[in-house]
Scaffold this motif. Structure first.
Motif, mmCIF file in Angstrom:
data_model
loop_
_atom_site.group_PDB
_atom_site.id
_atom_site.type_symbol
_atom_site.label_atom_id
_atom_site.label_comp_id
_atom_site.label_asym_id
_atom_site.label_seq_id
_atom_site.Cartn_x
_atom_site.Cartn_y
_atom_site.Cartn_z
ATOM 1 N N LEU A 284 -0.104 -1.369 -16.337
ATOM 2 C CA LEU A 284 -0.433 -2.325 -15.444
ATOM 3 C C LEU A 284 0.813 -2.169 -14.364
ATOM 4 N N ALA A 285 2.064 -1.878 -14.642
ATOM 5 C CA ALA A 285 3.072 -1.585 -13.788
ATOM 6 C C ALA A 285 2.933 -0.570 -12.979
ATOM 7 N N PHE A 286 2.458 0.640 -13.616
ATOM 8 C CA PHE A 286 2.218 1.832 -12.993
ATOM 9 C C PHE A 286 1.236 1.631 -12.029
ATOM 10 N N VAL A 287 0.014 0.845 -12.273
ATOM 11 C CA VAL A 287 -1.081 0.987 -11.382
ATOM 12 C C VAL A 287 -0.463 0.238 -10.259
ATOM 13 N N LEU A 288 0.084 -0.949 -10.456
ATOM 14 C CA LEU A 288 0.491 -2.075 -9.277
ATOM 15 C C LEU A 288 1.653 -1.197 -8.461
ATOM 16 N N LEU A 289 2.505 -0.360 -9.045
ATOM 17 C CA LEU A 289 3.387 0.360 -8.093
ATOM 18 C C LEU A 289 2.589 1.299 -7.171
ATOM 19 N N VAL A 290 1.821 2.105 -7.747
ATOM 20 C CA VAL A 290 0.929 3.336 -7.018
ATOM 21 C C VAL A 290 0.164 2.281 -5.946
ATOM 22 N N PHE A 291 -0.412 1.453 -6.152
ATOM 23 C CA PHE A 291 -1.317 0.547 -5.376
ATOM 24 C C PHE A 291 -0.200 0.031 -4.045
ATOM 25 N N ALA A 292 0.935 -0.528 -4.560
ATOM 26 C CA ALA A 292 2.007 -1.062 -3.393
ATOM 27 C C ALA A 292 2.240 -0.251 -2.408
ATOM 28 N N GLU A 293 2.698 1.159 -3.043
ATOM 29 C CA GLU A 293 3.257 2.000 -2.029
ATOM 30 C C GLU A 293 2.140 2.669 -1.412
ATOM 31 N N THR A 294 1.009 3.062 -1.929
ATOM 32 C CA THR A 294 -0.217 3.562 -1.098
ATOM 33 C C THR A 294 -0.486 2.610 0.038
ATOM 34 N N GLN A 295 -0.231 1.447 0.097
ATOM 35 C CA GLN A 295 -0.883 0.443 0.976
ATOM 36 C C GLN A 295 -0.109 0.541 2.300
ATOM 37 N N GLY A 296 1.272 1.082 2.228
ATOM 38 C CA GLY A 296 2.228 1.306 3.329
ATOM 39 C C GLY A 296 2.611 -0.048 3.860
ATOM 40 N N ASN A 297 3.139 0.016 5.101
ATOM 41 C CA ASN A 297 3.953 -0.935 5.622
ATOM 42 C C ASN A 297 2.989 -1.640 6.592
ATOM 43 N N PRO A 298 2.534 -2.860 6.404
ATOM 44 C CA PRO A 298 1.692 -3.736 7.301
ATOM 45 C C PRO A 298 1.903 -3.925 8.719
ATOM 46 N N LEU A 299 3.266 -3.744 8.903
ATOM 47 C CA LEU A 299 3.908 -4.111 10.244
ATOM 48 C C LEU A 299 3.837 -2.973 11.244
ATOM 49 N N PHE A 300 3.186 -1.730 10.468
ATOM 50 C CA PHE A 300 2.836 -0.750 11.388
ATOM 51 C C PHE A 300 1.400 -1.092 12.068
ATOM 52 N N THR A 301 0.577 -1.891 11.274
ATOM 53 C CA THR A 301 -0.809 -2.387 11.799
ATOM 54 C C THR A 301 -0.527 -3.273 12.748
ATOM 55 N N HIS A 302 0.515 -4.306 12.551
ATOM 56 C CA HIS A 302 0.793 -5.201 13.797
ATOM 57 C C HIS A 302 1.174 -4.696 15.057
ATOM 58 N N LEU A 303 1.611 -3.423 14.868
ATOM 59 C CA LEU A 303 1.821 -2.792 16.245
ATOM 60 C C LEU A 303 0.947 -1.750 16.771
ATOM 61 N N GLY A 304 -0.239 -2.024 16.111
ATOM 62 C CA GLY A 304 -1.422 -1.152 16.406
ATOM 63 C C GLY A 304 -1.532 0.158 16.082
ATOM 64 N N LEU A 305 -0.446 0.641 15.038
ATOM 65 C CA LEU A 305 -0.872 1.915 14.527
ATOM 66 C C LEU A 305 -1.305 1.828 13.269
ATOM 67 N N ASN A 306 -1.692 2.991 12.855
ATOM 68 C CA ASN A 306 -2.056 3.174 11.399
ATOM 69 C C ASN A 306 -1.015 3.001 10.323
ATOM 70 N N SER A 307 -1.310 2.271 9.285
ATOM 71 C CA SER A 307 -0.336 2.081 8.077
ATOM 72 C C SER A 307 -0.417 3.050 6.999
ATOM 73 N N PRO A 308 0.465 4.388 7.110
ATOM 74 C CA PRO A 308 0.214 5.270 6.061
ATOM 75 C C PRO A 308 0.913 4.666 4.722
ATOM 76 N N ALA A 309 0.595 5.550 3.910
ATOM 77 C CA ALA A 309 1.383 5.170 2.550
ATOM 78 C C ALA A 309 3.039 5.379 2.745
ATOM 79 N N ASN A 310 3.703 4.584 2.022
ATOM 80 C CA ASN A 310 4.992 4.334 2.151
ATOM 81 C C ASN A 310 5.941 5.689 1.517
#
Length: 545
Positions: A284-310
């Motif tokens: 469960l911890a491994f899956v959550l960590l992979v999910f969190a880091e692949t979602q990237g930083n949403p602040l990039f999306t707020h700036l009109g940019l793509n949000s790549p993996a972190n």
């Protein structure tokens, strides 16, 4: 996917083989090299009076403290005359490495000489790991109805028969992958720009071997296993991860093997609820960590940019998945080794290793992991026994108030140290007051209390406050807990066995496994969730995650 699957296969095989070998060492049954090792150990055991006498739990514990204290005094003398550390740094370093925590508030390649790295840090890594395994042996014997054994004999056997030879093999594998193994401290390199650069070298492969095998985690270099000299390739990354699993996972099997010998064919099943619970939390911890880091930083999306993996703070040669797997392994097995900058992870990503250390029962460290999870096994047996109106018993012996008082103390000490000292840090204004600064302080004390050693390195922790406070947390979290756990084992040893009946609670069933998982989650959630809300969860919400 192939890399992750390879890790799970190799780790499962390694844990099984390690468990069989550790059990053979503990019980002194036939194993590879037994005659040779016995001859090597004989002169060493001759230095200890009464090495063949079974010890009481107090004698066993104070023998541990005495040996550890001698190492601290000698190590402190070397550090004071050879390093450029302050007094509080020296105290912190000694406390950290003798407790198997390896939390570093210094830059190893510039603060320590080769003498300090080899004869203080490496020696303590072997000693602290061997001490934990030895106490784990005594704990297992006590629960199984055997005398606790002799500390000097146990620690000698663990060092000579297990840690030194296996660390040697792992070191050779790391040399094969390109890790340096030399007594040359530095080498000057000429760059393509025409300037010169000083490269720090040393017995890195040997250092890395015991660092991971002994669930130590302190780096030969400040950036740890993110440095190519420490961790040259994806293969060395795999070797290091598997090495971290060998002792903690093996000790869970040692418990099952020993119970089987004492209580019959079904005895080995007693370790299955612990193994299953650990695997469930790990996945469960491994899956959550992979999910969190692949979602990237949403602040990039707020700036009109793509949000790549972190990828901030990560080695591109490892990527998201290998970094997440290494971090999960290091946190679950309380090693503390890092191949990335944990402080650069997303708030939810950084929360994952923090939660694993707060639980402190997902495999855990050398010897200590088994003893910690057994406290929750006792608690589960006690609560389930009361719910069905039966006298709680485990392995044919009643669990009564005197054991449960000590179990409760062990369980309470961990959050008390973490939350109490985090509150002290906040009161003393050791941070900026942001959600992330709270997470940094919370992570620091969580790592110290769990004998882990990793950190959110943006904390700037080399101050008198952090050095002294974390030293207290590490020492109390290690020795007070072990003292209580050994006393519980001794109490169970003295009890008379009772016959099983139709009302006896079966502790190796799927139902008991589920109850164990639920109780671990409930206790941890009620204890730590409010603080997590104020730290990483609030930070994630503020970022729009």
């Amino acid at each position: 996917m192939t890399y992750t699957l390879s890790f799970f296969i190799l780790a499962a095989a390694g844990i099984y083989l390690s468990g069989r070998y550790l059990y053979a060492i503990m019980s002194n049954t036939s194993h590879i090299g037994q005659k040779f090792f016995s001859k090597v150990e004989s002169p060493l055991l001759a230095l200890s009076d009464g090495s063949k006498i079974n010890m009481s739990w107090k004698t066993y514990f104070w023998s541990l403290v005495k040996i550890n204290l001698i190492a601290v005094i000698l190590g402190g003398f070397i550090l004071l005359i050879t390093s450029n550390m302050s007094l509080s740094q020296v105290i912190h370093t000694l406390s950290s490495f003798i407790t198997n925590t390896n939390l570093q508030h210094y830059t190893p390649e510039t603060s320590l000489t080769m003498l300090g790295q080899m004869f203080v840090i490496m020696v303590m890594m072997f000693l602290s790991s061997a001490s934990g395994i030895a106490v784990g042996f005594a704990f297992i014997r006590g629960l199984s109805g055997q005398p606790l054994g002799n500390f000097y004999k146990d620690i000698t056997r663990v060092l000579i028969r297990y840690l030194i030879p296996i660390a040697f093999i792992i070191g050779l594998l790391l040399v094969w992958q390109g890790a340096p193994q030399t007594l040359l401290a530095t080498q000057t390199a000429h760059t393509i720009s025409g300037s010169t650069q000083t490269l720090y070298l040393g017995p890195v492969a040997a250092f890395e071997a015991i660092k991971h095998l002994g669930t130590n985690g302190g780096g030969f270099f400040a950036a740890g296993s993110a440095v190519p000299f420490e961790n040259p390739s994806v293969i060395s990354n795999l070797i290091n991860m598997v090495a971290m699993t060998l002792v903690p996972g093996g000790m869970l099997l040692v418990f099952g093997f020993n119970v089987r010998k004492q209580h019959g064919k079904k005895g080995w099943l007693e370790s299955t609820p612990i193994l299953i619970a650990s695997v469930v939390f790990f996945v469960l911890a491994f899956v959550l960590l992979v999910f969190a880091e692949t979602q990237g930083n949403p602040l990039f999306t707020h700036l009109g940019l793509n949000s790549p993996a972190n990828l901030e703070g990560k080695e591109l040669r490892f990527g998201i998945v290998q970094t997440a797997l290494f971090t999960t392994v290091s946190s679950a097995f309380t090693t503390g080794s890092v191949n990335s900058m944990l402080d650069s992870m997303t708030p939810l990503g950084g929360m994952v290793p923090m939660i694993l250390m707060m639980l402190n029962v997902v495999f855990g460290g050398s010897g200590a992991g088994l003893m910690n999870v057994m406290m929750y096994v006792f608690l589960t047996v006690f609560m389930c026994g009361l719910m069905i109106g039966r006298s709680p018993s485990y392995l044919g012996k009643k669990i009564e108030s005197q054991e449960m008082k000590r179990v409760a103390m062990v369980i309470v000490i961990h959050p008390l140290l973490i939350l109490g000292f985090t509150a002290l840090a906040v009161v003393m204004m050791q941070g900026t007051g942001s959600h992330h600064s709270l997470s940094q302080a919370l992570y620091e004390f969580t790592s110290a209390a769990a004998n882990n050693g990793s950190g959110f390195e943006g904390l700037a922790d080399n101050t008198t406050f952090w050095n002294v406070s974390t030293s207290i947390v590490m020492i109390v979290g290690r020795y007070v807990t072990m003292y209580l756990q050994l006393s519980i084992a001794a109490m169970m040893l003295k009890k008379q066995s009772i016959s099983e009946s139709i009302g006896t609670l079966n502790t190796n069933t799927p139902l008991f496994t589920i109850a164990l998982i639920v109780i671990i989650v409930l206790i941890s959630a009620l204890t730590f969730f409010p603080t997590l809300i104020l730290g990483p969860i609030a930070e994630a919400v503020s970022m729009g995650i």
